[in-house]
Scaffold this active site. Sequence first.
Site, mmCIF file in Angstrom:
data_model
loop_
_atom_site.group_PDB
_atom_site.id
_atom_site.type_symbol
_atom_site.label_atom_id
_atom_site.label_comp_id
_atom_site.label_asym_id
_atom_site.label_seq_id
_atom_site.Cartn_x
_atom_site.Cartn_y
_atom_site.Cartn_z
ATOM 1 N N TYR A 43 -9.893 56.535 -12.603
ATOM 2 C CA TYR A 43 -11.211 56.183 -12.088
ATOM 3 C C TYR A 43 -11.654 57.172 -11.006
ATOM 4 C CZ TYR A 43 -11.331 51.461 -14.208
ATOM 5 O OH TYR A 43 -11.368 50.405 -15.082
ATOM 6 N N CYS A 74 -6.710 48.488 -7.144
ATOM 7 C CA CYS A 74 -7.118 49.884 -7.302
ATOM 8 C C CYS A 74 -7.965 50.262 -6.086
ATOM 9 C CB CYS A 74 -7.935 50.030 -8.591
ATOM 10 S SG CYS A 74 -8.678 51.652 -8.861
ATOM 11 N N CYS A 183 -3.499 55.281 -3.109
ATOM 12 C CA CYS A 183 -3.713 54.982 -4.529
ATOM 13 C C CYS A 183 -2.533 54.145 -4.980
ATOM 14 C CB CYS A 183 -3.804 56.281 -5.336
ATOM 15 S SG CYS A 183 -3.823 56.042 -7.138
#
Length: 259
Positions: A43, A74, A183
């Site tokens: 993404y 996320c 992340c």
Amino acid sequence: MTKNNPIGLFDSGIGGTTIWREVHKLLPNEDTIFIGDQLNAPYGIKTQSEIIALSLKNVECLLQLNCKLIIIACNTATTNAIKEIRQQFQVPIIGIEPAIKPATSLTKTSTIGVLATKGTITSDLFSSKLKLYPNVKIIEQIGYNIVNLIESGKTNTPEMRALLKEYLDPMIAQGMDTLVLGCTHYPYLKPILTELLGDSITIIDSGKAVAKQTKNVLQDLDLLNNKTSIGKCLFYTNTDTTILQSFLDDGDIAEYKNF
């Protein structure tokens, strides 16, 4: 919504399983459903409108599966889409963002590094968080191609080591003593990062904090599952389940499906 409904989590790929693992460890009796949108990973290189659209779709899927709470596992989806998600859905939403606040209390050199995706680092939400700590030097580094390598199962490879060294060496040279993994894929790199950084640099992520927040929200809403048996763990992906299973097949009771 009942106490026996599952907790839902989603990520652009397998990274969010690091969050799932902490949630499952803290709340082992809760049923969980995880969606890994591996077909659209990463993404971090997409536009905000693309990230919002994909995130809303993932939440809709989890709500169709009767989830009582949604964890955006996320960083990129949280920093780019949590506002829109909360506006559109009434279910409790828990987001995740780089653990800058705890890092600022751990650093002795007042210099921390943040390794994250482009989508996270360039987001308005991330920029607004940085302004809260004017007395700390925060070194931002976009982890180009790291997620792609992890999603391809190339975690412990010479290519990954070379990439990490390229990103980390300049941060070390600037006096970084604390590294924030921004992340949810990156905790899978901890063994390599520890080897490259040594004992003098602390590595932190957001997994435990998200698990604690999940428990607190469920308690406040009286939605904690009161079962005594281990919860069912269901994992969905829109690609071959092989790589997802390879990160999770360590004795966990789980079922894998395509969506």
